[in-house]
Design an enzyme around this catalytic site. Structure first.
Site, PDB file in Angstrom:
ATOM      1  NE  ARG A   2       2.993  32.678 -13.668  1.00  0.00           N
ATOM      2  CZ  ARG A   2       3.202  33.819 -14.280  1.00  0.00           C
ATOM      3  NH1 ARG A   2       3.707  34.837 -13.649  1.00  0.00           N
ATOM      4  NH2 ARG A   2       2.896  33.946 -15.548  1.00  0.00           N
ATOM      5  CB  THR A  23      -0.945   0.037   1.225  1.00  0.00           C
ATOM      6  OG1 THR A  23      -1.583   1.314   1.289  1.00  0.00           O
ATOM      7  CG2 THR A  23      -0.219  -0.218   2.521  1.00  0.00           C
ATOM      8  CB  ILE A  24       0.868   4.403  -1.935  1.00  0.00           C
ATOM      9  CG1 ILE A  24      -0.584   4.863  -1.948  1.00  0.00           C
ATOM     10  CG2 ILE A  24       1.253   3.685  -3.211  1.00  0.00           C
ATOM     11  CD1 ILE A  24      -0.909   5.893  -3.004  1.00  0.00           C
ATOM     12  CG  ASP A  25      -2.870   4.637   1.940  1.00  0.00           C
ATOM     13  OD1 ASP A  25      -2.586   5.549   1.148  1.00  0.00           O
ATOM     14  OD2 ASP A  25      -3.929   4.002   1.879  1.00  0.00           O
TER      15      ASP A  25
END
Length: 103
Positions: free
Chosen positions: A88, A51-53
């Protein structure tokens, strides 16, 4: 409560119909909870956390997390360079499961 009524039993039937000996499930919370239910229903299997979490209990770091952090860091670095070269300000939001209402 499961997302699909009778879903676990249907999965068991499909695994048997396809003569699969075992299940190797790669994924996060949802994948692991379904894998656990299938194992409890008699399907031989193992869950591999990914999981990327990076939020699965019993793991220090899940594979997928490091890649997600690396890609996000690279993207922010590029945005910073672009913002600086064009004088910017750029606002960038990186998704966080704990703040997206999933927990």
């Amino acid at each position: 409560m499961r997302k699909v009524e009778g879903g676990i039993q249907k999965c068991v039937q499909v695994l048997k119909a396809n003569k699969l000996d075992a299940l190797i499930a790669i994924g996060g919370d949802d994948t692991q909870s379904v894998t656990n239910a299938l194992i409890e229903a008699g399907v031989p299997g193992v869950g591999v956390p990914k999981t990327i979490d990076n939020d699965l209990n019993g793991t220090d770091v899940c594979f997928g997390f490091d890649t997600a952090v690396m890609i996000a860091t690279e993207a922010v670095d590029r945005l910073h360079t672009t913002a600086q070269s064009h004088s910017r300000v750029i606002v960038c939001e990186v998704w966080d499961a704990t703040r997206a209402g999933s927990r």
